[in-house]
Design a protein around this motif. Structure first.
Motif, short mmCIF file in Angstrom:
data_model
loop_
_atom_site.label_atom_id
_atom_site.label_comp_id
_atom_site.label_asym_id
_atom_site.label_seq_id
_atom_site.Cartn_x
_atom_site.Cartn_y
_atom_site.Cartn_z
N UNK A 99 -4.39 1.30 -1.82
CA UNK A 99 -3.83 0.26 -2.69
C UNK A 99 -3.10 0.80 -3.71
N UNK A 100 -1.83 0.45 -4.06
CA UNK A 100 -0.88 0.81 -5.04
C UNK A 100 -1.70 0.71 -6.46
N UNK A 101 -2.40 -0.25 -6.95
CA UNK A 101 -2.99 -0.18 -8.12
C UNK A 101 -4.03 0.84 -8.04
N UNK A 102 -4.71 1.18 -7.08
CA UNK A 102 -5.82 2.31 -7.43
C UNK A 102 -5.10 3.56 -7.59
N UNK A 103 -4.09 3.91 -6.82
CA UNK A 103 -3.23 4.99 -7.00
C UNK A 103 -2.83 5.18 -8.41
N UNK A 104 -2.32 4.14 -8.90
CA UNK A 104 -1.90 4.23 -10.42
C UNK A 104 -3.26 4.43 -11.44
N UNK A 105 -4.17 3.78 -11.07
CA UNK A 105 -5.27 4.10 -11.88
C UNK A 105 -5.97 5.54 -11.82
N UNK A 106 -5.76 6.25 -10.58
CA UNK A 106 -6.29 7.43 -10.30
C UNK A 106 -5.29 8.25 -10.92
N UNK A 146 0.76 -1.36 0.01
CA UNK A 146 -0.07 0.13 -0.08
C UNK A 146 0.85 1.31 -0.12
N UNK A 147 0.27 2.34 -0.42
CA UNK A 147 0.82 3.69 -0.51
C UNK A 147 0.14 4.46 0.64
N UNK A 148 0.83 5.20 1.42
CA UNK A 148 0.41 6.09 2.50
C UNK A 148 0.00 7.52 1.72
N UNK A 149 -1.23 7.84 1.91
CA UNK A 149 -1.54 9.24 1.33
C UNK A 149 -1.83 10.10 2.23
N UNK A 150 -1.08 11.04 3.13
CA UNK A 150 -1.78 11.62 4.20
C UNK A 150 -1.22 10.75 5.12
N UNK A 151 -2.40 10.28 5.96
CA UNK A 151 -2.04 9.30 6.91
C UNK A 151 -2.92 7.83 6.68
N UNK A 152 -3.60 7.74 5.12
CA UNK A 152 -4.35 6.96 5.00
C UNK A 152 -3.62 5.85 4.02
N UNK A 153 -3.81 4.40 4.23
CA UNK A 153 -3.21 3.48 3.23
C UNK A 153 -3.87 3.35 2.06
#
Length: 198
Positions: A111-118, A102-109
């Motif tokens: 899913x790395x695949x969702x980050x890539x899609x977004x 997972x990727x932490x965005x701010x203080x929330x994890x």
């Protein structure tokens, strides 16, 4: 699922970066005050926002932490060059495996695949905005747009969009995937500018 340089969403992000390079190519410094499909942003502010978004994506892919999620555009001495450099860095980053997890965005994890899609949606749609503003009016490539449409339902669901996304606009009759994509994210395919649907 850990992401790698060959994951489907990494490929989409790379293709979005390729489209962004094509969209930015005809932009000149004299165009930076032009209006964009985002009513609050001229072309300079749009390029700076795209820079900021890509910086967050690069943080996520590199460190798996996005300490400063994309927000208000930060001024730059040469926004056009800065944006080109960021897009090229993003393109190159897609040729290397990510770290997975997972990727932490701010203080929330996240899913790395969702980050890539977004990220692919963000880059492709803002590239479309840039192309509209500079007058080239390139469409989002059909195969890229078709692949991004399902991700939009997760990223910008119709019942929970505000304040990041404007309400969907009706796509023209017979619209292809590119027009359906930008319409779903609140862009007028033809018509006046409106509040920027980030």
């Amino acid at each position: 699922m850990p992401f790698s340089s060959t994951s489907a969403n990494t490929v989409l992000l790379r293709r979005a970066a390729d489209f962004a390079l094509s969209a930015i190519q005809p932009v000149t410094p004299a165009m930076l005050r032009r209006p964009t499909p985002c009513a609050e942003w001229d072309l300079e502010k749009l390029l700076l926002h795209l820079c900021d978004s890509i910086s967050a994506l690069l943080e996520g892919r590199g460190d798996q932490v996005v300490a400063h999620p994309a927000g208000a555009p930060v001024p730059a001495d040469d926004p056009l060059s800065a944006c080109r450099v960021r897009v090229l860095r993003l393109r190159r980053s897609c040729e290397r495996p990510g770290k997975g997890g997972p990727v932490v965005v701010g203080d929330l994890p996240l899913d790395s695949e969702l980050l890539l899609a977004a990220g692919a949606v963000e880059v492709a749609v803002h590239a479309w905005d840039v192309s509209q503003a500079c007058g080239a009016r390139l469409p989002v490539p059909t195969d890229l747009a078709a692949a991004l449409l399902p991700a939009c339902l997760l990223i910008a669901p119709e019942d929970d969009r505000a304040p990041l996304f404007a309400e969907p606009r009706p796509a023209p009759p017979g619209a292809g995937p590119g027009d359906r994509l930008v319409s779903f994210l609140g862009r007028p395919v033809a018509g006046q500018a409106r509040r920027c649907p980030r």
